[in-house]
Design an enzyme around this catalytic site. Structure first.
Site, PDB file in Angstrom:
ATOM      1  N   GLU A   7       0.847  -1.196   0.000  1.00  9.26           N
ATOM      2  CA  GLU A   7       0.000   0.000   0.000  1.00  9.26           C
ATOM      3  C   GLU A   7       0.885   1.249   0.000  1.00  9.26           C
ATOM      4  O   GLU A   7       1.574   1.540   1.000  1.00  9.26           O
ATOM      5  CB  GLU A   7      -0.921   0.024   1.232  1.00  9.26           C
ATOM      6  N   LYS A  61      -8.430 -15.318  15.711  1.00 14.58           N
ATOM      7  CA  LYS A  61      -8.615 -14.906  14.315  1.00 14.58           C
ATOM      8  C   LYS A  61     -10.063 -14.631  13.934  1.00 14.58           C
ATOM      9  O   LYS A  61     -10.464 -14.860  12.807  1.00 14.58           O
ATOM     10  CB  LYS A  61      -8.013 -15.962  13.361  1.00 14.58           C
ATOM     11  N   ASP A  82       1.770 -14.363  12.541  1.00 10.90           N
ATOM     12  CA  ASP A  82       0.646 -14.934  11.813  1.00 10.90           C
ATOM     13  C   ASP A  82      -0.259 -13.772  11.374  1.00 10.90           C
ATOM     14  O   ASP A  82      -0.934 -13.159  12.207  1.00 10.90           O
ATOM     15  CB  ASP A  82      -0.117 -15.885  12.747  1.00 10.90           C
ATOM     16  N   HIS A 122      -2.921  10.258  -1.582  1.00  7.35           N
ATOM     17  CA  HIS A 122      -3.159   8.915  -2.136  1.00  7.35           C
ATOM     18  C   HIS A 122      -3.156   8.950  -3.658  1.00  7.35           C
ATOM     19  O   HIS A 122      -2.704   8.006  -4.298  1.00  7.35           O
ATOM     20  CB  HIS A 122      -4.449   8.325  -1.569  1.00  7.35           C
TER      21      HIS A 122
END
Ligand code: ADP
Length: 553
Positions: free
Chosen positions: A232, A364, A440, A538
């Site tokens: 990004e 998660k 993770d 951006h």
């Protein structure tokens, strides 16, 4: 040699300090029964004296008194006990292979003995990386068999005994089966030895994610260069700007206030009453010591911190929380839970274990229990940014930031019904650091829970900013942390591997660095929005100039 000596010393010390066994949890301490049988074993001395006396007096040996019989019984009983107790352990130690912790320790020592100076990167030819593989005529036969389904793709490694060749063949077979090219997905350079059996199955290549550096982050009076793996645009630059503002204001301060990974099995009973009885038993402080002895015996590093239960009808959800040293800890906590469930099934024989994980953990998945109770490491990080730095570096002012924080991160998130999402973009920074350091990435869900607070201080001149993050799930050993590139990023932060002197402090430091970086990210993005710069920046850094429509599929 030195490495080995260090290992045996540390192992002996570890063994001495924490060689707990589940048998420690029995009501009569084992050392008392051992002492008793040792004492009665010496009845053999009395028997020998009696035999000598009988021989001297020419009394037949088979003529025995009551005291002779008692001495014989106690001698035989204690002999059986001692052989059972020590003999079984001795035989087991010969035939049972070393446990996975010892195996891990051996690998760590191997790595240590080859260790380079702290900051030096390993030379590339030291890494067992895949070179370009030229496929031969023999390989062609194997590719055809895979394409025709005669050889399963997953069996290539074990069939060929050459992992790099197996991956090259799998890759070629995949291209033929799908008719799609994998050009651009590299295979050369893959550190296959490290991923084997631990990180990824059936590899055909790897995806490149660029790593940028934000910093220096001045946190708790130390400087860190923070590696961020991301695609990004703007993210690293923005975090870097936040680091600059923090640095110029004298740095940020962090406090870790909880350290415990969780796992919550679900168990079922014939009635809700029995489920409630187990809840009482587990949450009774009088039982905690016994339960922690059983739980802790599964690892040198896992230490039970607390147990919290939730009842749902006949089912009980038991949330075990345990500190896990430098490991993120999911495997470690699961081993402890398994031990404890085995122990509980003796006390509650009507308990059915339905699953080692019953989602009350909660791993998660977004869940209020994590946001409220915490999971992994809970850290709060703060800084006071001087008003002129807010103006010069962040190109906005204190009042605008405070107002925007209230409207966006607090009220806006409440309107949206957010769960732990009272922040601007914590997950951006968390995910980028997680990927760079071998964490993770799926755990970014709860690890990104964060509330950002902003307040005008010093008569409204300066900005007090803080991020509170209750669920940072990080480790510096295990999982992807041992891969060469991820390990280099951990090395850059000074938290690579296990901390031998103070186990757990590497992982805890990493958690504080994550929060410090999130603080920088929050400051910068909030400032960009307050100053109305977000869309402009951006468009400049995040949008490709290439004609996307013309990129071939
Ligand atoms: P996780 O529980 O995060 O999935 P692992 O299953 O890989 O991680 O467990 C970590 C392994 O590392 C264990 O075998 C443990 O004994 C070993 N280890 C060595 N040093 C440490 C340390 N300082 N902290 C935690 N674990 C350590």
């Amino acid at each position: 040699m030195e490495g080995r000596r260090r290992k045996s010393n540390s192992k002996a010390a570890a063994d001495e300090s924490s060689s707990l066994k589940a048998s420690d949890a029995v009501p009569l301490p084992v050392y008392l029964t051992n002492a008793f049988f040792f004492t009665v074993f010496f009845s053999v001395y009395f028997l020998l004296l009696r035999w000598r006396e009988k021989i001297r007096n020419s009394t037949p040996l088979h003529v025995v008194s009551l005291s002779d019989i008692a001495a014989m019984v106690t001698f035989v009983g204690s002999f059986i006990y001692l052989v059972g107790f020590f003999g079984i352990g001795f035989v087991q130690s010969i035939i049972i292979p070393e446990d996975d912790e010892d195996e891990f320790e051996r690998l760590m020592v191997k790595e240590d003995s080859e260790k380079l100076p702290c900051a030096a990167a390993p030379k590339s030819d030291d890494l067992k990386i895949a070179k370009k593989i030229e496929l031969t005529a023999d390989d062609e036969e194997i590719i055809k068999s895979v394409v025709e389904g005669k050889i399963p793709s997953y069996a290539l490694e074990s069939k060929l005994g050459d992992c790099h060749r197996a991956a090259a063949i799998r890759r070629e077979a995949l291209q033929r089966i799908t008719g799609k090219s994998l050009e651009g997905l590299p295979l050369e350079g893959l550190d296959y030895e490290s991923i084997l059996g631990q990180c990824c199955e059936m590899p055909v290549g790897y995806v490149q994610i660029p790593v940028g550096i934000a910093g220096p982050l001045l946190l708790d009076e130390c400087e860190y260069s923070v590696p961020m793996a991301t695609t990004e645009g703007c993210l690293v630059a923005s975090t870097n700007r936040g680091c600059k503002a923090i640095y110029a204001s004298g740095g940020a301060t962090s406090s870790l206030y909880r350290d415990a990974m969780t796992r919550a099995p679900v168990v079922r009973f014939g009635s809700a009453k029995r489920a409630a009885e187990l809840k009482h038993f587990l949450e009774d402080p009088l039982n905690f010591e016994t339960l922690s002895l059983v739980f802790n015996s599964s690892s040198r590093f896992g230490r039970l911190q607390s147990i919290k239960c939730a009842v749902a009808g006949k089912n009980l959800y038991i949330r075990f929380s345990c500190s896990t040293g430098d490991a993120m800890g999911m495997n470690m906590v699961s081993k402890g839970v398994q031990n404890t469930l085995d122990f509980l099934s003796n006390q509650f024989p009507d308990m059915d274990v339905m699953g080692i994980s019953g989602n009350y953990c909660s791993d998660k998945k977004p869940a209020a229990v994590n946001w409220i109770e915490g999971r992994g490491k809970s850290v709060v990080c703060e800084a006071v940014i001087q008003g002129d730095i807010v103006n010069k570096v962040l190109k906005t002012d204190v009042a605008s930031l405070v107002e925007l924080n209230m409207l966006k991160n607090l009220t806006g998130s409440a309107v949206a019904g957010a769960l732990g999402g009272f922040n601007a973009h914590a997950s951006n920074i968390v995910s980028a650091i997680y990927i760079a350091t071998g964490q993770d990435p799926a755990q970014n869900i709860e690890s990104s829970h964060c509330i950002t607070m902003m307040e005008a201080v010093n008569d409204g001149k300066d900005l007090h900013v803080s991020v509170t993050m209750p669920c940072i799930e990080v480790g510096t050993v295990g999982g992807g942390t041992q891969l060469a590139s991820q390990s280099a990023c951990l090395n850059l932060l000074g938290v690579k591997g296990a901390n031998k002197e103070a186990p757990g402090s590497n992982a805890r430091l990493l958690a504080t660095i994550v929060t410090g970086s999130v603080l920088a990210g929050e400051l910068s993005l909030m400032s960009a929005i307050a100053a109305g710069q977000l869309v402009k920046s951006h468009m400049k850094y995040n949008r490709s100039n290439k004609d996307v429509a013309n990129i071939k599929s």
